[in-house]
Design an enzyme around this catalytic site. Structure first.
Site, PDB file in Angstrom:
ATOM      1  CB  CYS A  79      -3.816   1.594  -0.962  1.00 28.75           C
ATOM      2  SG  CYS A  79      -2.318   2.437  -1.467  1.00 28.75           S
ATOM      3  CG  HIS A 174      -2.079  -1.163   2.509  1.00 30.96           C
ATOM      4  ND1 HIS A 174      -2.720  -1.803   1.473  1.00 30.96           N
ATOM      5  CD2 HIS A 174      -1.239  -0.278   1.933  1.00 30.96           C
ATOM      6  CE1 HIS A 174      -2.288  -1.339   0.313  1.00 30.96           C
ATOM      7  NE2 HIS A 174      -1.391  -0.405   0.574  1.00 30.96           N
ATOM      8  CD  GLU A 176      -4.947  -4.100   3.240  1.00 30.13           C
ATOM      9  OE1 GLU A 176      -5.438  -3.175   3.910  1.00 30.13           O
ATOM     10  OE2 GLU A 176      -4.302  -3.912   2.184  1.00 30.13           O
TER      11      GLU A 176
HETATM   12  N1  GLN Z   1       0.330   3.330  -6.210  1.00 28.79           N
HETATM   13  C1  GLN Z   1      -0.693   2.346  -6.418  1.00 28.79           C
HETATM   14  C2  GLN Z   1      -1.720   2.844  -7.434  1.00 28.79           C
HETATM   15  O1  GLN Z   1      -1.647   3.911  -7.888  1.00 28.79           O
HETATM   16  C3  GLN Z   1      -1.396   2.020  -5.107  1.00 28.79           C
HETATM   17  C4  GLN Z   1      -0.453   1.323  -4.178  1.00 28.79           C
HETATM   18  C5  GLN Z   1      -1.117   0.426  -3.184  1.00 28.79           C
HETATM   19  O2  GLN Z   1      -2.284   0.011  -3.322  1.00 28.79           O
HETATM   20  N2  GLN Z   1      -0.367   0.076  -2.174  1.00 28.79           N
HETATM   21  O3  GLN Z   1      -2.602   2.140  -7.783  1.00 28.79           O
END
Ligand code: GLN
Length: 203
Positions: A79, A174, A176
């Site tokens: 992410c 995610h 994890e």
């Molecule tokens: N929206 C977040 C970003 O731009 C990422 C969100 C997340 O890691 N769950 O960094």
């Protein structure tokens, strides 16, 4: 074998540590170039990519990590961590770019899945796993490959959600946050950091 590192400046560090330990790995939280030089792979956690890159700059981690990635260190960004690896980072509906490590031939559109539904769960088919994986998405980016060097390992309707370019892995979900270590294990096995399991990634 050297420990597996988790970049521990911000975000979902404990979750990666927990799942890696459940796979039997020795894990080290890393915050400095010196600590980075002693690990066999690094996970870049989810969190807030704008905060992460500014902390990485403050701790002088950015150039060291970039250099290690270029030299082949296996790195898995989840992410916000994936956003950090992407060569192009954009904000949905705005012409604003963002600094990143700029390593993988990927365009990340931040918060792409965030407007309508800030989080959702979707069952994913992943190349290398023999049964579906529970994908947890939280204000997730869209990750678009920019070259043929990038392999798509899993997609949803809007686009790819798990990508690999050689030693660099990027997920918009995610892995994890589940109790299912198969994606972490797949990454570690592919880079020779874990023996292939006899049950072949089924649980
Ligand atoms: N929206 C977040 C970003 O731009 C990422 C969100 C997340 O890691 N769950 O960094």
């Amino acid at each position: 074998m050297s420990p597996v590192g988790v970049l521990a400046l911000q975000g979902g560090v404990a979750e990666h540590v927990r799942i890696l330990r459940s796979l039997g790995c020795t894990v080290r939280e890393v915050r400095t170039p010196e600590e980075l030089s002693h690990v066999s792979a690094v996970f870049l956690p989810g969190g807030e990519s704008t905060t992460l890159i500014s902390l990485m700059n403050r701790w002088s981690v950015t150039p060291a990590l970039r250099d290690l990635c270029r030299r082949g260190l296996p790195v898995f960004g989840t992410c916000a961590g994936a956003i950090l690896l992407a060569k192009e980072v954009l904000e949905k509906e705005h012409d604003i770019s963002q600094e990143s490590l700029a390593l993988a031939d990927v365009r990340a559109v931040r918060n792409y899945f965030g407007r309508q539904r800030s989080s959702f769960v979707q069952s994913l088919d992943i190349k290398g796993l023999s049964s579906p994986f529970k994908g947890i998405f939280i204000r997730a980016p869209l990750l678009n490959p920019l070259s043929e060097k990038v392999r798509v390992l899993s997609s949803v309707e809007d686009g790819p959600v798990l990508l690999r370019q050689d030693n660099l892995w990027l997920s918009s979900f995610h892995p994890e946050l589940t109790a299912d270590g198969r994606v972490h294990r797949l990454f570690l096995e592919e880079h020779g950091l874990m023996e292939p399991a006899t049950d072949r990634r089924d649980g």
